[in-house]
Design an enzyme around this catalytic site. Structure first.
Site, short mmCIF file in Angstrom:
data_model
loop_
_atom_site.label_atom_id
_atom_site.label_comp_id
_atom_site.label_asym_id
_atom_site.label_seq_id
_atom_site.Cartn_x
_atom_site.Cartn_y
_atom_site.Cartn_z
CE1 TYR A 1 -44.61 15.46 -85.67
CE2 TYR A 1 -42.62 14.88 -85.44
CZ TYR A 1 -43.26 15.03 -85.06
OH TYR A 1 -43.71 14.45 -83.99
CG ASP B 1 -59.94 14.09 -102.54
OD1 ASP B 1 -60.79 13.36 -103.19
OD2 ASP B 1 -58.65 14.88 -102.51
CG ASN C 1 -50.40 12.87 -83.57
OD1 ASN C 1 -50.71 13.54 -83.26
ND2 ASN C 1 -49.55 13.07 -83.80
CG HIS D 1 -62.35 18.19 -103.65
ND1 HIS D 1 -61.12 18.21 -104.70
CD2 HIS D 1 -62.27 17.01 -103.30
CE1 HIS D 1 -60.98 16.95 -105.46
NE2 HIS D 1 -61.47 16.00 -104.44
#
Length: 146
Positions: free
Chosen positions: A116, A66, A136, A22
């Site tokens: 990043y 989540d 991304n 988690h």
């Protein structure tokens, strides 16, 4: 081979998805992302020849997002001054909506350099051959409830 598991998910990737707990994060990177240098402290899995959308769809069949954070899915923001269209983001939101009842509301954006920094702390980075720019995506794992 296993029944019910998308064929695009390699044994190595399945193992990593299973190991994650988690709030661990997973980056699915485009072909321009510096996966090896960002993933020095992470597991880097190469998925050459595949794009992000097909992997995202397969992963979200098994990977809960989540529910304790507002945006368990985050995209890398386009840098100011870059004249780049990001239609792939709409594809991502459609895929997320298919697998999470919050839909596009649980998808956020992170400034490029902050993305990043977050990627450096990810559990794993999947390096794809995705050609779309700013493609991304970072996923934060939730809890399996059954």
């Amino acid at each position: 081979m296993l029944k019910g598991i998308p064929q695009i998910l390699s044994p190595e990737l399945l193992k990593v998805l299973c190991e994650m707990g988690h709030s661990d994060r997973l980056v699915i990177s485009d072909g321009n992302f510096p996966a090896e240098s960002m993933g020095k402290d992470a597991i880097v899995i190469r998925c050459d020849g595949h794009g992000v959308p097909e992997l995202l769809d397969a992963i979200l069949q098994l990977f809960p997002l989540d529910t304790y954070v507002e945006c368990p899915v985050n995209l890398m923001e386009v840098m100011p001054g870059d004249d780049v269209e990001t239609p792939i983001w709409d594809t991502y939101k459609e895929i997320v909506t298919k697998h999470d009842e919050r839909g596009a509301a649980c998808v956020g954006n992170i400034e490029r350099f902050a993305f990043y920094e977050e990627a450096k702390t990810a559990y794993a980075i999947i390096a794809t051959s995705e050609k779309a720019l700013y493609a991304n995506i970072m996923l934060q794992k939730g809890v399996v409830v059954e």
